[in-house]
Motif scaffolding. Structure first.
Motif, short mmCIF file in Angstrom:
data_model
loop_
_atom_site.label_atom_id
_atom_site.label_comp_id
_atom_site.label_asym_id
_atom_site.label_seq_id
_atom_site.Cartn_x
_atom_site.Cartn_y
_atom_site.Cartn_z
N LYS A 2 0.82 -1.20 0.00
CA LYS A 2 0.00 0.00 0.00
C LYS A 2 0.86 1.26 0.00
CE LYS A 2 -4.35 0.69 2.42
NZ LYS A 2 -4.97 0.61 3.74
N CYS A 3 0.56 2.15 -0.94
CA CYS A 3 1.27 3.44 -0.99
C CYS A 3 0.77 4.29 0.18
CB CYS A 3 0.97 4.11 -2.32
SG CYS A 3 1.46 5.84 -2.38
N ARG A 4 1.68 4.96 0.87
CA ARG A 4 1.29 5.73 2.05
C ARG A 4 0.51 7.00 1.68
NH1 ARG A 4 4.14 4.41 6.78
NH2 ARG A 4 2.60 5.72 7.79
N LEU A 5 0.63 7.45 0.42
CA LEU A 5 -0.06 8.69 0.06
C LEU A 5 -1.44 8.44 -0.56
CD1 LEU A 5 -0.03 11.76 0.00
CD2 LEU A 5 1.32 11.70 -2.08
N CYS A 6 -1.50 7.57 -1.59
CA CYS A 6 -2.81 7.33 -2.23
C CYS A 6 -3.56 6.17 -1.58
CB CYS A 6 -2.65 7.09 -3.74
SG CYS A 6 -1.69 5.63 -4.15
N LEU A 7 -2.88 5.43 -0.73
CA LEU A 7 -3.45 4.29 0.00
C LEU A 7 -3.91 3.15 -0.92
CD1 LEU A 7 -5.55 6.15 2.78
CD2 LEU A 7 -3.15 5.46 2.84
N LEU A 58 6.14 5.03 -1.20
CA LEU A 58 5.28 5.69 -2.18
C LEU A 58 5.28 4.96 -3.53
CD1 LEU A 58 6.44 9.39 -1.62
CD2 LEU A 58 4.34 8.35 -0.77
N CYS A 59 4.16 5.07 -4.23
CA CYS A 59 4.13 4.54 -5.60
C CYS A 59 4.76 5.59 -6.52
CB CYS A 59 2.69 4.23 -6.02
SG CYS A 59 1.64 5.67 -6.29
N LYS A 60 5.03 5.17 -7.73
CA LYS A 60 5.73 6.07 -8.66
C LYS A 60 4.92 7.33 -8.94
CE LYS A 60 8.74 5.71 -12.56
NZ LYS A 60 8.49 6.12 -13.92
N GLN A 61 3.62 7.11 -9.14
CA GLN A 61 2.71 8.23 -9.44
C GLN A 61 2.76 9.30 -8.32
OE1 GLN A 61 0.67 8.42 -12.10
NE2 GLN A 61 -0.79 10.03 -11.51
N CYS A 62 2.63 8.86 -7.09
CA CYS A 62 2.63 9.81 -5.97
C CYS A 62 3.99 10.48 -5.80
CB CYS A 62 2.24 9.10 -4.67
SG CYS A 62 0.50 8.69 -4.61
N ASP A 63 5.06 9.69 -5.95
CA ASP A 63 6.39 10.26 -5.73
C ASP A 63 6.75 11.27 -6.81
OD1 ASP A 63 8.91 9.75 -3.94
OD2 ASP A 63 9.66 9.99 -5.98
ZN LIG Z 1 0.48 6.34 -4.40
#
Ligand SMILES: [Zn+2]
Length: 247
Positions: A2-7, A58-63
């Protein structure tokens, strides 16, 4: 994971910087390594190849899309100030530089993103930064939903020091938590500037109302003069530290 930003469940990237690399400008040695000074033993310096990062948060999109966009805007503001107009107010202790034309939303969210990243980081350096579940989630939502909130939400003061001749300024040290009259704030010191974050409105110190960024795209940065600046640095470091010569 799970990405910490977009969950969302996504592939997470290997390195997400907690403090962005551009903020280390001036701290890089000739091999492009960051010199992290141990303030308690100046002979001992650590060299970090790519700054301080966490793995798999983080996922690539969020980072790249969300955090990356905030960082590129902030890099322009902090290191390429030529388009900014500033006025100056000065008294015997402080010079206030008032900048106009700073995008409140982008710059504020950039600042919040540093606080939030430090809070979720597992790096020991950020051990004192723990927002707790409630405020961590408030910050996450603000960043993810592109909503900087009102001026007094995570209000941030930025300070510099006027005279730095004998002070250790070009370094990065672990951020500190301070508690005054039940009000918690966090202070970061990065490369000559203090970033001081207020968390809750309860007993908020007055300085956060005066020296901060506000919705009218105006940001005041305080430059502390002489002894006031030295005392401020000393209280942050928890000790007096003077250099016999510049290094
Ligand atoms: Zn994300």
């Amino acid at each position: 994971m799970k990405c910490r930003l977009c969950l969302q469940e996504k592939d997470l990237i290997g390195t997400s910087h907690i403090i962005p690399n551009f903020m280390y400008k001036g701290l890089l040695d000739k091999n492009k390594k960051i010199v992290e000074t141990n303030l308690f033993n100046l002979k001992e310096a650590k060299y970090r190849p790519t700054g301080i990062y966490d793995k798999s948060i983080l996922c690539k999109q969020c980072d790249t899309k969300i955090i990356g966009a905030l960082e590129s805007y902030a890099a322009k503001i902090l290191f390429d100030k030529k388009d900014l107009v500033s006025t100056v107010e000065e008294d015997e202790h402080i010079i206030n530089l008032i900048f106009k034309g700073i995008e409140y939303k982008k710059f504020k969210l950039f600042l919040i993103s540093i606080l939030w990243r430090a809070s979720i980081s597992k790096q020991r350096m950020f051990d004192e930064v723990k927002l707790g579940a409630k405020y961590e989630e408030v910050a996450r939502k603000m960043i993810y939903e592109d909503n900087p909130g009102k001026r007094d939400e995570f209000s941030t003061c930025i300070f510099g020091l006027k005279s730095t001749e004998n002070l250790v300024t070009q370094t990065i040290v672990a951020p500190r938590r301070t508690k005054v009259d039940g009000n918690t704030s966090y202070m970061f010191y990065i490369n000559g500037l203090f970033y001081w974050f207020n968390i809750s409105a309860y007993n908020m110190q007055d300085v956060f109302k005066r020296i901060t960024i506000d919705e009218s795209n105006e940001m005041t940065i305080g430059i502390l003069k002489g002894k006031v600046g030295e005392d401020f640095l000393d209280s942050f470091l928890g000790r007096k530290l003077r250099l016999s010569k510049k290094f």
